[in-house]
Design a protein around this motif. Structure first.
Motif, PDB file in Angstrom:
ATOM      1  N   MET A   1      14.969  64.399  21.003  1.00 48.00           N
ATOM      2  CA  MET A   1      15.939  65.195  21.764  1.00 48.00           C
ATOM      3  C   MET A   1      16.091  64.606  23.170  1.00 48.00           C
ATOM      4  N   ARG A   2      17.338  64.432  23.588  1.00 47.83           N
ATOM      5  CA  ARG A   2      17.613  63.900  24.924  1.00 47.83           C
ATOM      6  C   ARG A   2      17.770  65.075  25.885  1.00 47.83           C
ATOM      7  N   THR A   3      16.672  65.451  26.483  1.00 43.12           N
ATOM      8  CA  THR A   3      16.632  66.616  27.354  1.00 43.12           C
ATOM      9  C   THR A   3      16.031  66.235  28.698  1.00 43.12           C
ATOM     10  N   ALA A   4      16.289  67.076  29.695  1.00 44.53           N
ATOM     11  CA  ALA A   4      15.687  66.865  31.012  1.00 44.53           C
ATOM     12  C   ALA A   4      15.684  68.173  31.779  1.00 44.53           C
ATOM     13  N   ARG A   5      14.713  68.261  32.695  1.00 44.31           N
ATOM     14  CA  ARG A   5      14.638  69.379  33.635  1.00 44.31           C
ATOM     15  C   ARG A   5      14.597  68.822  35.044  1.00 44.31           C
ATOM     16  N   ILE A   6      15.318  69.469  35.933  1.00 49.05           N
ATOM     17  CA  ILE A   6      15.335  69.080  37.340  1.00 49.05           C
ATOM     18  C   ILE A   6      15.083  70.320  38.196  1.00 49.05           C
ATOM     19  N   ALA A   7      14.168  70.192  39.120  1.00 46.56           N
ATOM     20  CA  ALA A   7      13.974  71.223  40.151  1.00 46.56           C
ATOM     21  C   ALA A   7      14.293  70.561  41.483  1.00 46.56           C
ATOM     22  N   ARG A   8      15.174  71.167  42.226  1.00 46.72           N
ATOM     23  CA  ARG A   8      15.620  70.571  43.489  1.00 46.72           C
ATOM     24  C   ARG A   8      15.615  71.659  44.558  1.00 46.72           C
ATOM     25  N   LYS A   9      14.777  71.482  45.562  1.00 44.62           N
ATOM     26  CA  LYS A   9      14.673  72.492  46.609  1.00 44.62           C
ATOM     27  C   LYS A   9      14.821  71.841  47.972  1.00 44.62           C
ATOM     28  N   THR A  10      15.765  72.349  48.743  1.00 45.92           N
ATOM     29  CA  THR A  10      15.969  71.896  50.116  1.00 45.92           C
ATOM     30  C   THR A  10      16.033  73.132  51.012  1.00 45.92           C
ATOM     31  N   HIS A  11      16.313  72.930  52.276  1.00 45.98           N
ATOM     32  CA  HIS A  11      16.498  74.070  53.183  1.00 45.98           C
ATOM     33  C   HIS A  11      17.807  74.814  52.898  1.00 45.98           C
ATOM     34  N   GLU A  12      18.667  74.190  52.065  1.00 50.21           N
ATOM     35  CA  GLU A  12      19.985  74.767  51.808  1.00 50.21           C
ATOM     36  C   GLU A  12      20.111  75.389  50.414  1.00 50.21           C
ATOM     37  N   THR A  13      19.401  74.826  49.438  1.00 53.11           N
ATOM     38  CA  THR A  13      19.500  75.336  48.066  1.00 53.11           C
ATOM     39  C   THR A  13      18.167  75.218  47.338  1.00 53.11           C
ATOM     40  N   ASP A  14      17.996  76.085  46.360  1.00 51.63           N
ATOM     41  CA  ASP A  14      16.845  76.057  45.448  1.00 51.63           C
ATOM     42  C   ASP A  14      17.434  76.079  44.043  1.00 51.63           C
ATOM     43  N   ILE A  15      17.261  74.971  43.305  1.00 57.40           N
ATOM     44  CA  ILE A  15      17.980  74.796  42.036  1.00 57.40           C
ATOM     45  C   ILE A  15      17.016  74.443  40.919  1.00 57.40           C
ATOM     46  N   ALA A  16      17.248  75.034  39.753  1.00 55.53           N
ATOM     47  CA  ALA A  16      16.558  74.656  38.526  1.00 55.53           C
ATOM     48  C   ALA A  16      17.618  74.396  37.463  1.00 55.53           C
TER      49      ALA A  16
END
Length: 197
Positions: A1-16
């Motif tokens: 399966m071609r899958t991925a997870r990204i967590a990205r946190k800055t002072h402006e956004t918190d993304i999963a």
């Protein structure tokens, strides 16, 4: 399966973000901007890329960071899931009609991002979404994935239709580009033997 997870946190956004390139177009999207949610859902459904995307952004400032960073994170996840891009279609294009509107999207997952935008809107907002951010969303996702991306509005008058036709056209083009081609086996679709650079 071609899958991925990204967590990205800055002072402006918190993304999963989670993506599955071999999905069915299932989605769970929450950005805090209703119309952007709707467009990302359209992208998921019509590309058949499963997308989970949760964004907590500084909407008290404006929508720019939330919109930009959602595209970056989704793009990073797609790029990670693609790996070295062996066996993919690489290219995709679509004409996307919606009532009086017709959009054209052509792309190459080349690893060399380039963006051409020949579209626009006649109103400042769609729902709560600032329409000037639509172009920026596509520029950002193209950079993050590494796509040569051309988007053109051929004609149309209804701003909702214009935006949705573009997102659906992008989705259909991406579906063709990320799908595995059995005839290619595990070959990288380039005479260089690699994509990018």
């Amino acid at each position: 399966m071609r899958t991925a997870r990204i967590a990205r946190k800055t002072h402006e956004t918190d993304i999963a973000v989670e993506v599955n390139l071999d999905g069915t177009g299932a989605y769970e999207v929450s950005t805090g901007i209703g119309f952007l949610d709707h467009m990302i859902e359209q992208f998921s459904r019509h590309s058949l890329i499963d997308i989970r995307c949760r964004v907590v952004g500084d909407l008290h400032v404006d929508q720019h960071h939330t919109c930009e960073d959602s595209a970056i994170a989704i793009g990073q996840a797609i790029a990670e899931a693609l790996g070295d891009k062996r066996g993919i279609g690489r290219y995709g294009s679509a004409y996307s009609p919606m009532d009086e509107t017709l959009a054209r999207v052509a792309l190459d997952i080349s690893g060399r991002p380039y963006f051409v935008w020949k579209a626009g809107f006649t109103q400042e907002k769609l729902g709560e979404l600032d329409t000037e951010l639509v172009e920026h969303w596509f520029h950002s996702i193209g950079q993050a994935v590494g796509i040569t991306l051309h988007i053109e509005l051929l004609y149309g008058t209804n701003n909702h239709h214009i935006c949705e036709a573009i997102f659906k056209g992008f989705a259909r083009a991406m579906r063709a580009a990320v799908e595995l081609d059995a005839r290619k086996g595990d070959a990288v679709p380039s005479t260089k033997g690699q994509l990018g650079g």
